[in-house]
Write a protein that holds these residues in place. Structure first.
Motif, short mmCIF file in Angstrom:
data_model
loop_
_atom_site.label_atom_id
_atom_site.label_comp_id
_atom_site.label_asym_id
_atom_site.label_seq_id
_atom_site.Cartn_x
_atom_site.Cartn_y
_atom_site.Cartn_z
N UNK A 1 16.39 21.93 33.93
CA UNK A 1 16.88 22.97 33.04
C UNK A 1 15.77 23.98 32.85
N UNK A 2 16.03 25.22 33.25
CA UNK A 2 15.10 26.31 33.06
C UNK A 2 15.69 27.22 32.00
N UNK A 3 14.96 27.41 30.88
CA UNK A 3 15.50 28.16 29.75
C UNK A 3 14.59 29.32 29.36
N UNK A 4 15.21 30.33 28.78
CA UNK A 4 14.49 31.41 28.14
C UNK A 4 14.36 30.98 26.68
N UNK A 5 13.16 30.64 26.22
CA UNK A 5 13.02 30.13 24.85
C UNK A 5 13.38 31.14 23.77
N UNK A 6 13.49 32.40 24.11
CA UNK A 6 13.84 33.42 23.13
C UNK A 6 15.34 33.67 23.07
N UNK A 7 16.09 33.01 23.95
CA UNK A 7 17.53 33.25 23.99
C UNK A 7 18.23 32.60 22.83
N UNK A 8 19.43 33.10 22.55
CA UNK A 8 20.26 32.49 21.50
C UNK A 8 19.57 32.49 20.16
N UNK A 9 18.94 33.60 19.79
CA UNK A 9 18.23 33.64 18.51
C UNK A 9 17.08 32.66 18.47
N UNK A 10 16.38 32.54 19.58
CA UNK A 10 15.23 31.64 19.75
C UNK A 10 15.62 30.17 19.77
N UNK A 11 16.90 29.87 19.92
CA UNK A 11 17.33 28.48 19.97
C UNK A 11 16.93 27.82 21.29
N UNK A 12 16.63 28.62 22.31
CA UNK A 12 16.17 28.07 23.57
C UNK A 12 14.88 27.27 23.40
N UNK A 13 14.09 27.62 22.39
CA UNK A 13 12.84 26.89 22.12
C UNK A 13 13.09 25.44 21.79
N UNK A 14 14.24 25.15 21.17
CA UNK A 14 14.55 23.77 20.80
C UNK A 14 14.56 22.86 22.02
N UNK A 15 15.02 23.38 23.16
CA UNK A 15 15.06 22.57 24.38
C UNK A 15 13.65 22.19 24.82
N UNK A 16 12.69 23.09 24.62
CA UNK A 16 11.32 22.84 25.08
C UNK A 16 10.59 21.81 24.22
N UNK A 17 11.15 21.46 23.07
CA UNK A 17 10.54 20.46 22.19
C UNK A 17 10.95 19.03 22.54
N UNK A 18 11.90 18.89 23.46
CA UNK A 18 12.40 17.57 23.85
C UNK A 18 11.34 16.87 24.71
N UNK A 19 11.03 15.60 24.46
CA UNK A 19 10.06 14.86 25.28
C UNK A 19 10.48 14.88 26.75
N UNK A 20 9.50 14.99 27.62
CA UNK A 20 9.77 15.11 29.06
C UNK A 20 9.28 13.92 29.85
N UNK A 21 10.01 13.43 30.85
CA UNK A 21 11.42 13.75 31.03
C UNK A 21 12.25 13.00 30.00
N UNK A 22 13.36 13.59 29.66
CA UNK A 22 14.29 13.01 28.70
C UNK A 22 15.31 12.20 29.49
N UNK A 23 15.32 10.88 29.30
CA UNK A 23 16.23 10.01 30.04
C UNK A 23 17.47 9.74 29.18
N UNK A 24 18.62 10.00 29.75
CA UNK A 24 19.88 9.80 29.05
C UNK A 24 20.92 9.25 30.03
N UNK A 25 21.86 8.45 29.56
CA UNK A 25 22.88 7.94 30.47
C UNK A 25 24.00 8.96 30.70
N UNK A 26 24.50 9.01 31.92
CA UNK A 26 25.67 9.82 32.24
C UNK A 26 26.91 9.06 31.78
N UNK A 27 28.06 9.70 31.87
CA UNK A 27 29.29 9.04 31.44
C UNK A 27 29.55 7.74 32.19
N UNK A 28 29.14 7.70 33.48
CA UNK A 28 29.37 6.48 34.25
C UNK A 28 28.25 5.46 34.08
#
Length: 85
Positions: A8-35
């Motif tokens: 995921x490549x984001x503009x941290x200033x997008x969406x009223x600076x809400x894009x920054x929230x994505x950059x605060x997530x620990x990397x890599x973020x492991x999550x299960x898919x629906x399957x």
């Protein structure tokens, strides 16, 4: 079960600076898919040149490795003007 890479490549200033929230997530973020298979989410800033370059390099490495196994890598780019590629 193999872990799938999602970039995921984001503009941290997008969406009223809400894009920054994505950059605060620990990397890599492991999550299960629906399957149930694991997805490793890798998030990078489009504005920070060093981070963007590191993300593109990591994306290329993952794409090369997945291609050798006949698999694809997924990438999402959020540019900040409402577009997602």
């Amino acid at each position: 079960m193999a872990t799938e890479d999602l970039f995921l490549f984001v503009n941290p200033k997008s969406g009223g600076n809400k894009g920054q929230d994505f950059l605060k997530v620990p990397q890599p973020f492991i999550t299960p898919a629906e399957d149930g298979h694991p997805i490793a989410l890798h998030i990078f800033s489009l504005i920070d040149a060093a981070q963007r370059q590191a993300g593109f390099l990591r994306l290329k490495q993952a794409a090369d490795a997945q291609s050798a196994r006949g698999q694809r890598v997924k990438a999402i780019v959020g540019g900040g003007d409402g577009t997602v590629m």
